[in-house]
Design an enzyme around this catalytic site. Structure first.
Site, PDB file in Angstrom:
ATOM      1  NE  ARG A  16      12.091  -5.093 -46.956  1.00 51.80           N
ATOM      2  CZ  ARG A  16      11.505  -6.258 -46.673  1.00 51.80           C
ATOM      3  NH1 ARG A  16      11.342  -6.640 -45.431  1.00 51.80           N
ATOM      4  NH2 ARG A  16      11.055  -7.032 -47.644  1.00 51.80           N
ATOM      5  CE1 TYR A 156      12.930 -19.115 -46.170  1.00 51.41           C
ATOM      6  CE2 TYR A 156      13.154 -20.521 -44.232  1.00 51.41           C
ATOM      7  CZ  TYR A 156      13.549 -19.408 -44.961  1.00 51.41           C
ATOM      8  OH  TYR A 156      14.550 -18.600 -44.481  1.00 51.41           O
ATOM      9  CE  LYS A 160      16.222 -19.395 -47.550  1.00 49.15           C
ATOM     10  NZ  LYS A 160      17.079 -18.346 -48.116  1.00 49.15           N
TER      11      LYS A 160
END
Ligand code: NAP
Length: 248
Positions: A16, A156, A160
């Protein structure tokens, strides 16, 4: 423009969003693309159908990047089938956004397992076959917030940011083996991951973006394709920012 004929590529989370666009771009350049998914097999099949409709080649490959045994098994079998792996795109990622005070240990663990441990397991499984060929490309999908930080995304964004450390260390560790390792750091891109953001938040992001709009998955895929190509042979340990100027 770029020629990846004869190359075998794995795109984690290729089913996706940015992963799908990347799978299509690599296949269009001639690579045989292994489209990884975790739970949504149907979406992976659709990506493969799009690749084949455009005249490309690939296959779907289900495994959970956070599960080291399933990563090892799937990649080992793929290496046996194809005689190696040339390109690894560590794209699979999740974001569970909330203020620090609401972060649960389970959310923390799941995010880091997918966003950081996953790329480590996948790189570990691909590195020997790449070393054998003395050629390889590893491209990690980081994020603008890995560099700038963002309220509500402590977990998050830190995963990263960690991915950038991994990128730089692996770049140094494997340069002598002909393997380059780079990161792509997208800004706000139109995918399922960002679909739930309310209109006001979306407008706020557009207002902070000099190019004045949200990005498309294909615009990120173009940077990944370049880094995967022979033309990017002297680039390693770098971060390519695809963010409309949001963070410069
Ligand atoms: P997305 O639309 O939510 O798609 C996520 C993909 O990752 C899906 O194919 C999903 O497969 C796969 N995935 C999730 N967990 C997995 C696991 N444990 N094992 C294997 N596959 C897994 O995401 P996206 O927006 O395209 O983002 C792709 C990457 O770019 C992510 O790393 C994201 O953090 C990064 N990024 C995105 C944006 C953005 O604005 N969209 C910005 C910066 C960075 P299943 O459906 O099978 O679970």
């Amino acid at each position: 423009m770029f020629d990846l004929a004869g190359k075998i590529a794995i795109v984690t989370g290729g089913s996706r969003g940015i992963g799908r666009a990347t799978s299509l771009a690599l296949a269009e350049a001639g690579a045989h693309v292994l489209v990884n998914y975790c739970s949504n097999e149907e979406a992976a099949k659709q990506t493969l159908a799009l690749i084949e409709a455009a005249g490309g080649r690939g296959e779907i490959l289900g495994f959970d990047v956070a599960d080291p045994e399933s990563v090892d098994r799937a990649i080992k079998e793929a290496v046996e089938r194809h005689g190696g792996i040339d390109i690894l795109v560590n794209n699979a990622g999740i974001s569970i956004d909330q203020l620090l005070l609401r972060v649960s240990p389970k959310d923390l663990e799941m995010t880091w397992a997918t966003n950081l441990n996953g790329p480590i397991y996948c790189a570990k499984a691909c590195i020997r076959p790449m070393m054998k060929k003395r050629w390889g490309r590893i491209i990690n999908l980081s994020s603008v917030v890995g560099e700038s930080g963002n309220a509500g995304q402590a977990v998050y964004s830190s995963s990263k940011a960690a991915l950038l450390g991994l990128t730089r260390s692996l770049a140094r560790e494997y340069a002598s083996r002909g393997i380059t390792v780079n990161a792509v750091a997208p800004g706000f891109i139109e995918t399922d991951m960002t679909a739930d953001l309310p209109e006001a938040g979306r407008q706020g992001i557009v207002d902070q973006t000099p190019l004045g709009r949200i990005g498309r998955p294909e615009e990120v895929a173009a940077a990944v394709l370049f880094l995967a190509s022979e033309e990017a042979s002297y680039i390693t340990g770098q971060v390519v920012r695809v963010n409309g100027g949001m963070h410069v």
